[in-house]
Design an enzyme around this catalytic site. Structure first.
Site, mmCIF file in Angstrom:
data_model
loop_
_atom_site.group_PDB
_atom_site.id
_atom_site.type_symbol
_atom_site.label_atom_id
_atom_site.label_comp_id
_atom_site.label_asym_id
_atom_site.label_seq_id
_atom_site.Cartn_x
_atom_site.Cartn_y
_atom_site.Cartn_z
ATOM 1 N N GLU A 113 15.646 57.384 17.304
ATOM 2 C CA GLU A 113 16.017 56.761 18.567
ATOM 3 C C GLU A 113 17.531 56.640 18.650
ATOM 4 O O GLU A 113 18.244 56.946 17.680
ATOM 5 C CB GLU A 113 15.363 55.373 18.696
ATOM 6 C CG GLU A 113 13.854 55.436 18.736
ATOM 7 C CD GLU A 113 13.199 54.079 18.918
ATOM 8 O OE1 GLU A 113 11.967 54.043 19.019
ATOM 9 O OE2 GLU A 113 13.915 53.069 18.956
ATOM 10 N N HIS A 232 18.320 47.148 28.193
ATOM 11 C CA HIS A 232 17.753 48.455 27.833
ATOM 12 C C HIS A 232 18.119 49.451 28.918
ATOM 13 O O HIS A 232 17.954 49.174 30.104
ATOM 14 C CB HIS A 232 16.230 48.374 27.698
ATOM 15 C CG HIS A 232 15.644 49.537 26.959
ATOM 16 N ND1 HIS A 232 15.581 50.799 27.514
ATOM 17 C CD2 HIS A 232 15.125 49.639 25.723
ATOM 18 C CE1 HIS A 232 15.033 51.626 26.631
ATOM 19 N NE2 HIS A 232 14.755 50.940 25.532
ATOM 20 N N ARG A 273 22.432 51.576 22.745
ATOM 21 C CA ARG A 273 21.920 51.191 24.052
ATOM 22 C C ARG A 273 23.005 50.678 25.007
ATOM 23 O O ARG A 273 22.972 50.966 26.196
ATOM 24 C CB ARG A 273 20.841 50.113 23.890
ATOM 25 C CG ARG A 273 19.565 50.675 23.294
ATOM 26 C CD ARG A 273 18.559 49.580 23.009
ATOM 27 N NE ARG A 273 17.300 50.167 22.547
ATOM 28 C CZ ARG A 273 16.263 49.459 22.130
ATOM 29 N NH1 ARG A 273 16.341 48.143 22.099
ATOM 30 N NH2 ARG A 273 15.160 50.056 21.729
ATOM 31 N N HIS A 334 16.482 43.253 28.167
ATOM 32 C CA HIS A 334 15.448 43.677 27.227
ATOM 33 C C HIS A 334 15.332 42.778 26.007
ATOM 34 O O HIS A 334 14.231 42.414 25.612
ATOM 35 C CB HIS A 334 15.730 45.110 26.784
ATOM 36 C CG HIS A 334 14.729 45.668 25.825
ATOM 37 N ND1 HIS A 334 13.375 45.691 26.090
ATOM 38 C CD2 HIS A 334 14.878 46.217 24.588
ATOM 39 C CE1 HIS A 334 12.727 46.237 25.068
ATOM 40 N NE2 HIS A 334 13.614 46.551 24.139
ATOM 41 N N ARG A 369 21.546 45.134 19.367
ATOM 42 C CA ARG A 369 20.514 45.527 18.401
ATOM 43 C C ARG A 369 20.325 47.039 18.336
ATOM 44 O O ARG A 369 20.248 47.713 19.358
ATOM 45 C CB ARG A 369 19.185 44.870 18.789
ATOM 46 C CG ARG A 369 18.009 45.283 17.907
ATOM 47 C CD ARG A 369 16.764 44.518 18.278
ATOM 48 N NE ARG A 369 16.270 44.831 19.605
ATOM 49 C CZ ARG A 369 15.409 45.810 19.882
ATOM 50 N NH1 ARG A 369 14.979 46.607 18.917
ATOM 51 N NH2 ARG A 369 14.991 46.005 21.116
#
Length: 431
Positions: A113, A232, A273, A334, A369
């Protein structure tokens, strides 16, 4: 619910609350409360997966990826602890009955990811959170020493307040009847989830409104970085109300690309992100649009069907066939990196009070994160909190509750929401 005493009171039935219950000694009586149904936690919504250290050679890369995503504001000791503990935690999940994708030889399959330098994420289709959390919930329901009370909300602590205070239990509200009760315990875990319900656009369940953080603020428990809220980059764009549907980071990790209104690619989709979110917002402003487009066709039809069936089905319900056309996506709130400040064992500044999961801030995530670290971090700190709780002596007699203070539920919730917002805004200008 009559006044009762338990060994441990757990507020929340996501992975943190459930893992804590499973990790406590069987002679410890446990009460878990869930503000809604037990399976209505954000842990069930996690699509992408859960990280695992691939081997000693992967440590430096995993550590750097986590630190870089967090803008190097992470607590290095916490990051090391999480990474080093990951293989053992995955082994525990497998023993509980969690099934992860495997190859023909029975070995784990890993995906990648955004922000990761290599594939190190275990997954179960595109419903990894549901696979893990539902399995843990089944195991907890089998425990002879644990009780789950659904639609039961923690509205306050029974404590002597302040950073040197002591927690003796909590005040609970039956959300079906409005009835209040007191529960005393030798230890309390706050695992009430994030703050998405305070935002207009969020991937979170609407009932997750930062309750644990608000209760901590009310009682003088130390908090940290309440302004660290992650957006997000890719949620399905819709003009309907309610929770935003997440389009997993793994989709881009497998090759999906972001396109502007002219169908042109405009960014590196595998950056962290916050970077991708910034690129999308800049492109939306440039194009004068309310969303951009995500083209999933480069992932390949076979992988889409196998790895992302839930996403494909949802998009089709919304009128988009991902095998033929791009889908509209937009950033939305998110995840919450801040929260109740805890140490490496989940202890807060109040004795006998612990926190884990999205409610807590242990320093792992820093300012942003890294994808798929959240389930892992929540599980590890919940297990460590359980071990610390097991060493506590029995609590003495706690204070009696003043139920009249909670009579106006709507006003109480408004006050709690204001506490979280005010502190988040204050921190944003005090760093």
């Amino acid at each position: 619910m009559a006044e009762k005493r338990y060994g441990v009171l757990i507020a929340g039935t996501g992975v943190a609350g459930l893992c804590c219950a499973l990790s406590l000694p069987r002679e410890t009586s446990v009460l878990l409360v869930s503000k809604a149904k037990a399976d209505e936690s954000d842990s069930f919504l996690a699509q992408g997966g859960i990280c695992m250290l691939r081997g000693p050679e992967d440590f430096a890369g995993y550590f750097e990826d986590t630190m870089r995503a967090g803008h190097y504001e992470n607590d290095e000791a916490a990051v090391r602890l999480m990474i080093e503990s990951s293989p053992a935690m995955i082994e525990s999940l497998v023993r509980y009955g969690v099934e992860f994708a495997r190859d023909d030889a029975g070995r784990f399959r890993f995906t990648r990811e955004g922000g990761h330098s290599r594939p190190r994420i275990l997954f179960h289709g595109d419903v990894t959170g549901k696979a893990i959390t539902s399995c843990l919930l089944e195991r907890v329901r089998e425990l002879p020493n644990a009780v789950i009370a659904e639609e039961t909300e923690l509205v306050d602590l029974l404590c002597t307040p302040g950073r040197g205070g002591e927690c003796f239990g909590g005040v609970l509200r039956d959300n079906a009847t409005g009835a209040l009760s007191a529960v005393y315990a030798d230890a309390v875990l706050l695992a009430t989830g994030g703050v998405g319900g305070l935002f207009e656009n969020s991937t979170n369940f609407r009932h997750l409104t930062g309750d644990g953080v608000a209760i901590a603020l009310k009682n003088g428990v130390e908090v940290e970085h309440l302004d660290y809220v992650q957006i997000h980059p890719t949620t399905f764009y819709s003009e309907k109300g309610g929770r935003r549907f997440l389009i997993s980071e793994s989709v881009r990790g497998e090759g999906a690309v972001l396109l502007d209104k002219h169908g042109r690619r405009f960014c590196n989709e595998l950056m962290p992100r916050d970077v991708v979110t910034g690129d999308i917002r800049a492109q939306m402003q440039k194009d004068g649009t309310r969303h951009v487009w995500l083209d999933m066709r480069p992932v390949g039809a076979a992988t889409l069907r196998e790895h992302f069936p839930t996403i494909c089905a949802h998009c089709l319900e919304e009128g988009y066939d991902v095998f033929k056309d791009p889908i509209p996506v937009v950033p939305a709130q998110h995840y919450f990196m801040g929260g109740i400040k805890v140490d490496l064992d989940g202890r807060t500044s109040m004795w006998r009070l612990f926190a884990a999961g999205e409610t807590a801030c242990n320093g792992v995530h820093g300012k942003n994160r890294l994808a798929s670290n959240s389930l892992l971090e929540s599980l590890i700190w919940a297990r460590r909190a359980a071990a610390a709780m097991a060493q506590l002596p029995a609590a003495g007699e706690g204070p009696a509750p003043d139920f009249a203070a909670y009579g106006d539920y709507a006003a109480l919730k408004q006050d709690y929401a204001k506490k979280v917002r005010d502190e988040a805004e204050r921190e944003a200008y005090c760093d």
